[in-house]
Scaffold this motif. Structure first.
Motif, short mmCIF file in Angstrom:
data_model
loop_
_atom_site.label_atom_id
_atom_site.label_comp_id
_atom_site.label_asym_id
_atom_site.label_seq_id
_atom_site.Cartn_x
_atom_site.Cartn_y
_atom_site.Cartn_z
N VAL A 1 10.11 6.23 -3.20
CA VAL A 1 10.84 5.31 -2.33
C VAL A 1 11.02 4.01 -3.09
O VAL A 1 10.05 3.44 -3.62
CB VAL A 1 10.07 5.04 -1.02
N ALA A 2 12.26 3.56 -3.18
CA ALA A 2 12.53 2.27 -3.82
C ALA A 2 12.18 1.14 -2.87
O ALA A 2 12.50 1.20 -1.67
CB ALA A 2 14.00 2.18 -4.22
N VAL A 3 11.49 0.13 -3.39
CA VAL A 3 11.15 -1.04 -2.60
C VAL A 3 12.19 -2.12 -2.88
O VAL A 3 12.30 -2.58 -4.02
CB VAL A 3 9.75 -1.57 -2.95
N PRO A 4 12.97 -2.51 -1.89
CA PRO A 4 13.97 -3.56 -2.13
C PRO A 4 13.29 -4.85 -2.59
O PRO A 4 12.25 -5.24 -2.07
CB PRO A 4 14.64 -3.75 -0.77
N LEU A 5 13.85 -5.47 -3.59
CA LEU A 5 13.32 -6.74 -4.07
C LEU A 5 14.41 -7.80 -3.97
O LEU A 5 15.48 -7.64 -4.57
CB LEU A 5 12.83 -6.62 -5.52
N PRO A 6 14.19 -8.90 -3.28
CA PRO A 6 13.00 -9.14 -2.46
C PRO A 6 12.89 -8.13 -1.33
O PRO A 6 13.92 -7.63 -0.85
CB PRO A 6 13.18 -10.56 -1.95
N PRO A 7 11.66 -7.81 -0.88
CA PRO A 7 11.47 -6.65 -0.01
C PRO A 7 11.68 -6.89 1.48
O PRO A 7 11.16 -6.18 2.29
CB PRO A 7 10.01 -6.26 -0.28
N GLY A 8 12.46 -7.88 1.86
CA GLY A 8 12.64 -8.16 3.27
C GLY A 8 13.66 -7.30 3.96
O GLY A 8 13.77 -7.33 5.18
N SER A 9 14.44 -6.52 3.21
CA SER A 9 15.47 -5.69 3.83
C SER A 9 15.04 -4.23 3.87
O SER A 9 14.17 -3.80 3.11
CB SER A 9 16.78 -5.82 3.04
N ALA A 10 15.66 -3.47 4.77
CA ALA A 10 15.33 -2.05 4.90
C ALA A 10 16.03 -1.25 3.82
O ALA A 10 16.99 -1.69 3.20
CB ALA A 10 15.73 -1.57 6.29
N GLY A 11 15.54 -0.04 3.60
CA GLY A 11 16.14 0.88 2.64
C GLY A 11 15.67 2.28 2.95
O GLY A 11 14.80 2.48 3.81
N PRO A 12 16.21 3.29 2.30
CA PRO A 12 15.77 4.67 2.57
C PRO A 12 14.27 4.83 2.36
O PRO A 12 13.75 4.60 1.27
CB PRO A 12 16.56 5.49 1.54
N GLY A 13 13.56 5.17 3.45
CA GLY A 13 12.12 5.36 3.35
C GLY A 13 11.31 4.08 3.33
O GLY A 13 10.08 4.13 3.19
N TRP A 14 11.96 2.94 3.47
CA TRP A 14 11.24 1.65 3.42
C TRP A 14 11.46 0.87 4.71
O TRP A 14 12.59 0.61 5.12
CB TRP A 14 11.71 0.80 2.24
N HIS A 15 10.35 0.51 5.38
CA HIS A 15 10.38 -0.31 6.59
C HIS A 15 9.83 -1.69 6.26
O HIS A 15 8.64 -1.83 5.97
CB HIS A 15 9.54 0.32 7.70
N PRO A 16 10.68 -2.71 6.27
CA PRO A 16 10.18 -4.05 5.94
C PRO A 16 9.37 -4.65 7.08
O PRO A 16 9.57 -4.32 8.25
CB PRO A 16 11.47 -4.86 5.72
N LEU A 17 8.46 -5.51 6.73
CA LEU A 17 7.74 -6.30 7.73
C LEU A 17 8.64 -7.48 8.10
O LEU A 17 9.02 -8.27 7.23
CB LEU A 17 6.42 -6.79 7.16
N ARG A 18 8.97 -7.59 9.39
CA ARG A 18 9.94 -8.62 9.80
C ARG A 18 9.24 -9.95 10.00
O ARG A 18 8.20 -10.04 10.63
CB ARG A 18 10.62 -8.24 11.10
N ARG A 19 9.85 -10.98 9.48
CA ARG A 19 9.43 -12.36 9.76
C ARG A 19 10.40 -12.94 10.77
O ARG A 19 11.61 -12.94 10.56
CB ARG A 19 9.43 -13.19 8.48
N ILE A 20 9.86 -13.41 11.88
CA ILE A 20 10.69 -13.94 12.97
C ILE A 20 10.47 -15.44 13.07
O ILE A 20 9.33 -15.91 13.15
CB ILE A 20 10.34 -13.25 14.30
N ALA A 21 11.55 -16.17 13.07
CA ALA A 21 11.50 -17.62 13.25
C ALA A 21 12.24 -17.97 14.54
O ALA A 21 13.39 -17.55 14.73
CB ALA A 21 12.13 -18.34 12.06
N VAL A 22 11.58 -18.69 15.43
CA VAL A 22 12.19 -19.08 16.70
C VAL A 22 11.98 -20.57 16.93
O VAL A 22 11.03 -21.16 16.45
CB VAL A 22 11.59 -18.28 17.88
N GLY A 23 12.89 -21.16 17.67
CA GLY A 23 12.76 -22.58 17.99
C GLY A 23 13.63 -23.45 17.10
O GLY A 23 14.14 -23.03 16.07
#
Length: 604
Positions: A173-195
Motif C-alpha cells: 500500500v502506498a502511503v501518500p506523502l504528505p499522508p493526510g489524503s486517502a489512497g487505495p488501501g490507506w485511511h488517513p487520520l483526519r485532523r479537524i479544525a473548528v471555530g
C-alpha cells in the motif's frame, strides 16, 4: 533518541494550583501540566528501553529526533502514545488475557511509532512493523489495510526519496506523502479544525490507532466519509456552545484536547465517554444525541484530564492502611466506587454542573431540560461531596479541592430553579439513591430475623437492631439505575405528554433499557398509576429492586403513607430484606406499603 537528558522538576505555582483546585484551569495551567506529562512520557519510555531491546526502531526514532525534534515531541505527547506506553509496561508485569494481542505485537507498536516519526521527518528507512488483522496503523498518520489473513504477523514500512510503502504478505500500500489524503488501501487520520481564527480547536479524529480506546485497546475501525462529516458538524456546533458559554474552559481545551475517538451512538440520553490518566489530552466518546450533549461530554472529560494531570504531580489521598476496599455511593454510577474513583467523579460532575449553570441562563437556551440538568447534577454533586469531604485520607491538596468544590456547590444550591424541574430533579436523585441501596446494601441478617419475629408477633414497631449500619455488598446485576431520569428527559424534551395513557406508559418504558411501566408513569407525573404498577410488579417479582425504589417515589410524590415513603426513600433495603424473609418464612408476601410503614415507625 537520547533518554539521558536530565528532566526538570515540575511544580505548580500557587495561582495555577488554586485554579485546578477550584475545578478550573486556564491555558497557562494546562501548559504546565503538559510539560509535566512530557517528562512522565520520557520516563516511561526510558523504563521500557531499560526493560526490552527496542532495536532498529530506537535508532530510527533517534534519527527523527535529530532531524525533526518537534515531530518526535508531537508523537510523544499524542494521547495514544501515553496509553500504549502504560499498556506495554503493564504487559511486561502482568499475565494478559487470551484475546489480547501477543506481547511481540504490543511491544512492536514502538516500531509503528518510529516509522511514523521517520515518515513525518522525511527520512529514508525500512523498518519491520506488526500487522494487526491485516492493518498497519501508523500513529498520527493513518492506517494501511492489506489482504492478510493472519491475525498477527509482520510487515514493513519503507521510505525512499519521498515515496513510502507498507508491505505485508506480498501486497503493498502506498502511503501518500504528505499522508493526510486517502489512497487505495490507506485511511488517513483526519485532523479537524473548528471555530474562528484565534479561537480554533484543532483535534485528531482518531478511528485507527489501537490505543485510542480506554482502558483496553481495540483494532482500527475507519469511519466512512459521511460519518467524518457528521462528527465534524457536531464538533463545530458543540465548540460554538463552549466558546459562547464556557470561554475559559474552551481556551484551556484548545491547548490540551489533542484527540477525539468516536464510537457508535448509544441509547438516547445515555452517552458513553472515557478518558485515561495515561492518555492525557485524549477523549473517547459515543456519537451524541445533539451538539449540546457533545459540549457537555467535552467539558466532563476535560475535567478528568485536568485532574489526571494534577494527580501525576501530587496525590489527593494518602495510602490506605487497610487492604479491604472502601466503597462509596456515586450518584452517577450503578456500582459502588472506591474513594479515588469517587473523587474523580466529583471533580468531573462539578464541571457538568458548572456547564448547566451557564447553559440554562444563556440566550435562547432557557429550556426545562437545562434547568432540570442543573438541579439534578448540583444535588448529586452535593451528595457525593458530603460523604467524603472530611475523609481522614485526604491530603492537604485533596482537602482544599473538596472544600473549594463544596463552597461552589453551596452557591449552586442557592440558585433558584423553576418548581417543576426542581421537583423532578429531587425525584430522580432520590430514586437513584434508593435503587443503589436496594442493590448494594444488606441489613444484618440477625436484625432481619428479629424484625420478622416482631412483625409476626404483632409488635407496634420494628426492633432497634434493624437500624444498624448495612453492609455494602456490590451487586454485579445493578444496571440502568438512571432509568427514571432518562424517562424524565424524554418528557422534558417534548417527546412525551405530561400524562400518559396505560399503553403509552408501556411504550415509553420499552424504549428505555431497565425501565418499568411504573417508572414511565412516575416520570409523567401519575403517582397513583405508578404506585399501582409498582405494587403489581412486586406481586409478580418481590425482589425487583427498581420496583421497591420506584414505590418510594410514587408514595412521596403522591403524598400518601408518609411513614412508608420515608422508610423506602432512606432505607429501601430494609423493606426488601424483611419482605423477602417473611415470604420465605410464611409463604405469603406482606403488603409492601403496610410493611414499609411499620418499618418506618420509631423502633421499639
Amino acid at each position: 533518541m537520547s533518554a539521558e537528558s536530565a528532566l526538570p522538576h515540575h511544580r505548580l505555582p500557587p495561582g495555577n494550583l488554586a485554579e485546578l483546585v477550584s475545578g478550573e484551569g486556564g491555558p497557562e495551567t494546562l501548559t504546565l501540566l503538559l510539560a509535566a506529562e512530557r517528562s512522565r512520557r520520557l520516563l516511561l519510555l526510558r523504563a521500557l528501553d531499560d526493560t526490552v531491546d527496542l532495536g532498529p526502531a530506537w535508532d530510527l526514532l533517534s534519527r527523527a529526533q535529530r532531524h525533526a525534534p518537534d515531530v518526535v515531541d508531537d508523537l510523544l505527547m499524542y494521547p495514544q502514545t501515553g496509553m500504549w506506553l502504560a499498556t506495554a509496561l503493564r504487559g511486561l508485569r502482568e499475565v494478559t488475557a487470551d484475546d489480547d494481542p501477543p506481547q511481540w505485537v504490543l511491544l512492536g507498536h514502538f516500531a509503528a511509532l518510529a516509522a511514523a516519526a521517520g515518515l513525518r521527518a522525511g527520512l529514508d528507512f525500512t523498518l519491520e512493523v506488526p500487522v494487526r488483522h491485516g492493518r498497519v496503523p501508523l500513529p498520527t498518520l493513518g492506517c494501511a489495510v492489506l489482504p492478510v489473513t493472519e491475525p498477527w504477523t509482520t510487515g514493513s514500512v519503507a521510505a525512499r526519496s519521498g515515496r513510502a510503502v507498507v508491505e505485508a504478505g506480498g501486497a503493498r500500500v502506498a502511503v501518500p506523502l504528505p499522508p493526510g489524503s486517502a489512497g487505495p488501501g490507506w485511511h488517513p487520520l483526519r485532523r479537524i479544525a473548528v471555530g474562528p481564527a484565534g479561537r480554533r480547536l484543532d483535534v485528531m479524529l482518531d478511528d485507527v490507532d489501537p490505543y485510542r480506546t480506554y482502558p483496553r485497546p481495540t483494532e482500527p475501525r475507519p469511519l466512512s466519509e459521511e460519518s467524518v462529516a457528521h462528527w465534524r458538524q457536531l464538533l463545530e456546533q458543540a465548540w460554538e456552545v463552549l466558546l459562547a458559554q464556557q470561554p475559559e474552559t474552551a481556551g484551556a481545551m484548545r491547548r490540551s484536547l489533542l484527540s477525539l475517538t468516536p464510537t457508535a451512538a448509544r441509547e438516547r440520553f445515555r452517552p458513553r465517554s472515557v478518558t485515561s490518566g495515561d492518555a492525557f489530552g485524549g477523549i473517547e466518546a459515543s456519537e451524541p444525541d445533539d451538539p449540546v450533549q457533545l459540549a457537555v461530554t467535552l467539558k466532563h472529560e476535560f475535567q478528568h484530564t485536568k485532574l489526571g494531570g494534577l494527580l501525576h504531580l501530587t496525590p489527593l489521598l494518602t495510602p490506605a492502611a487497610d487492604e479491604e476496599p472502601e466503597w462509596w455511593y456515586a450518584p452517577w454510577r450503578d456500582d459502588p466506587r472506591p474513594l479515588a474513583g469517587l473523587l474523580q467523579g466529583i471533580y468531573a460532575f462539578a464541571g457538568i454542573t458548572d456547564f448547566w449553570s451557564a447553559h440554562r441562563t444563556a440566550t435562547r437556551t432557557q429550556t426545562p431540560m437545562a434547568h432540570f440538568e442543573f438541579a439534578l447534577w448540583r444535588r448529586r454533586t452535593a451528595t457525593a461531596l458530603e460523604q467524603v469531604r472530611r475523609h481522614p485520607r485526604l491530603t492537604r491538596v485533596g482537602s482544599a479541592l473538596l472544600e473549594t468544590l463544596h463552597a461552589r456547590c453551596a452557591e449552586w444550591l442557592a440558585q433558584p430553579v423553576p418548581g417543576q424541574e426542581s421537583a423532578l430533579a429531587r425525584l430522580c436523585a432520590d430514586d437513584h439513591v434508593a435503587r443503589w441501596r436496594v442493590h448494594h446494601l444488606r441489613p444484618p441478617a440477625p436484625a432481619v430475623d428479629a424484625a420478622v419475629r416482631a412483625w409476626l408477633e404483632g409488635a407496634d414497631a420494628p426492633p432497634g437492631a434493624l437500624a444498624a449500619e448495612a453492609e455494602i455488598v456490590p451487586d454485579p446485576s445493578a444496571r440502568w439505575l438512571d432509568s427514571l431520569a432518562t424517562l424524565v428527559r424524554y418528557r422534558l424534551s417534548g417527546a412525551d405528554d405530561d400524562r400518559l395513557p396505560a399503553d403509552g406508559a408501556e411504550k415509553a418504558a420499552a424504549r428505555v433499557t431497565g425501565a418499568l411501566v411504573g417508572d414511565a408513569l412516575l416520570a409523567a407525573g401519575d403517582a397513583a398509576g405508578a404506585r399501582t404498577a409498582y405494587l403489581t410488579q412486586l406481586a409478580d417479582a418481590p425482589l425487583r429492586p427498581g420496583a421497591w425504589a420506584g414505590l418510594a417515589g410514587a408514595l412521596a410524590t403522591g403524598g400518601t403513607e408518609p411513614a412508608a415513603a420515608r422508610l423506602l426513600l432512606r432505607h429501601p433495603e430494609r423493606a426488601r430484606a424483611v419482605h423477602q424473609a417473611l415470604l420465605r418464612t410464611t409463604g405469603t408476601a406482606p403488603d409492601p406499603v403496610r410493611l414499609a410503614a411499620w418499618l418506618g415507625s420509631p423502633p421499639a
